[in-house]
Design an enzyme around this catalytic site. Structure first.
Site, PDB file in Angstrom:
ATOM      1  N   HIS A 221       0.867  -1.242   0.162  1.00 63.18           N
ATOM      2  CA  HIS A 221       0.045   0.115   0.033  1.00 63.18           C
ATOM      3  C   HIS A 221       0.643   1.163   0.198  1.00 63.18           C
ATOM      4  O   HIS A 221       0.257   2.338   0.104  1.00 63.18           O
ATOM      5  CB  HIS A 221      -1.077   0.048   1.284  1.00 63.18           C
ATOM      6  CG  HIS A 221       0.003   0.159   2.373  1.00 63.18           C
ATOM      7  ND1 HIS A 221       0.534  -1.086   2.939  1.00 63.18           N
ATOM      8  CD2 HIS A 221       0.184   1.232   3.227  1.00 63.18           C
ATOM      9  CE1 HIS A 221       1.225  -0.580   4.036  1.00 63.18           C
ATOM     10  NE2 HIS A 221       1.002   0.727   4.307  1.00 63.18           N
TER      11      HIS A 221
ATOM     12  N   HIS B 128       1.832   6.861  -0.354  1.00 62.50           N
ATOM     13  CA  HIS B 128       1.021   6.244   0.449  1.00 62.50           C
ATOM     14  C   HIS B 128      -0.526   6.024  -0.187  1.00 62.50           C
ATOM     15  O   HIS B 128      -1.064   7.192  -0.545  1.00 62.50           O
ATOM     16  CB  HIS B 128       0.640   6.978   1.812  1.00 62.50           C
ATOM     17  CG  HIS B 128       0.325   5.688   2.910  1.00 62.50           C
ATOM     18  ND1 HIS B 128      -0.978   5.287   3.104  1.00 62.50           N
ATOM     19  CD2 HIS B 128       1.099   5.218   3.695  1.00 62.50           C
ATOM     20  CE1 HIS B 128      -0.959   4.502   4.080  1.00 62.50           C
ATOM     21  NE2 HIS B 128       0.143   4.399   4.616  1.00 62.50           N
TER      22      HIS B 128
END
Length: 156
Positions: free
Chosen positions: A59, A74
Site C-alpha cells: 500500500h 501512501h
C-alpha cells in the site's frame, strides 16, 4: 540548495496535504508535500521521482533520489489493514526506477468498498520545514491532474 520536483504518482484531484483527513499526514508528522484524490477506478501508481525503491509495501512505497531525498507515496488511508488486497507491485525493493515508471497497480474501488479513503498522500520524508515545499498551482486550485504532472517542489 537542491530542488527536487515531485510528480503526481496517480491522476486525480490535487489536494493540499493539510486537507488529508489523517493527522499523521495533514500535520506533517511524516513530512510535507501534497496529495491526490484518485478516480474510482483501477489505476497505475508511478514513481514520484527517479531513484531507488527504498521501501516497498503493498500500500505504500518510498523512492530515494540519488541526492538522498526520500519520497513516500501512501495509497489510501489505513490501507495497511488490507494486507495487500487491491495492490499489485511491479517493482521490487532495491530496484532503480525513473520518475513516472509504474510501481503499483492500485484498485481504488476495492479500497472504497472496504470503507477506506483512497486519497494518496505524497510527502518528502523527514522534511520538517513546511516552508521548504512549494505546492504546484494545481494543488492550490484543487485541479484535476494527470499522473506525471508536477505536484510540488521540495527545497532541501
Amino acid at each position: 540548495m537542491q530542488t527536487t520536483t515531485v510528480i503526481a504518482p496517480v491522476a486525480g484531484r490535487a489536494v493540499p496535504l493539510s486537507d488529508v483527513p489523517d493527522p499523521v499526514f495533514s500535520q506533517g508528522m511524516v513530512g510535507y508535500g501534497a496529495a491526490v484524490d484518485p478516480p474510482r477506478a483501477v489505476i497505475e501508481a508511478v514513481a514520484p521521482v527517479g531513484g531507488t525503491v527504498l521501501k516497498l509495501m503493498p500500500h505504500a512505497y518510498v523512492v530515494l533520489t540519488p541526492e538522498k531525498v526520500g519520497v513516500l507515496v501512501h495509497l489510501g488511508l489505513d490501507t495497511v489493514a488490507l494486507d495487500g488486497e487491491g495492490f499489485t507491485a511491479h517493482v521490487s525493493q532495491g530496484d532503480d526506477v525513473t520518475a513516472g515508471q509504474r510501481v503499483i497497480t492500485y484498485d481504488v474501488p476495492a479500497v472504497v468498498a472496504k470503507g477506506l479513503n483512497p486519497i494518496v498522500p505524497v510527502v518528502v520524508m523527514d522534511l520538517r520545514d513546511a516552508d521548504r515545499v512549494m505546492a504546484a498551482e494545481a494543488v492550490l486550485e484543487g485541479a484535476e491532474i494527470d499522473a506525471g504532472t508536477a505536484l510540488f517542489t521540495a527545497h532541501g
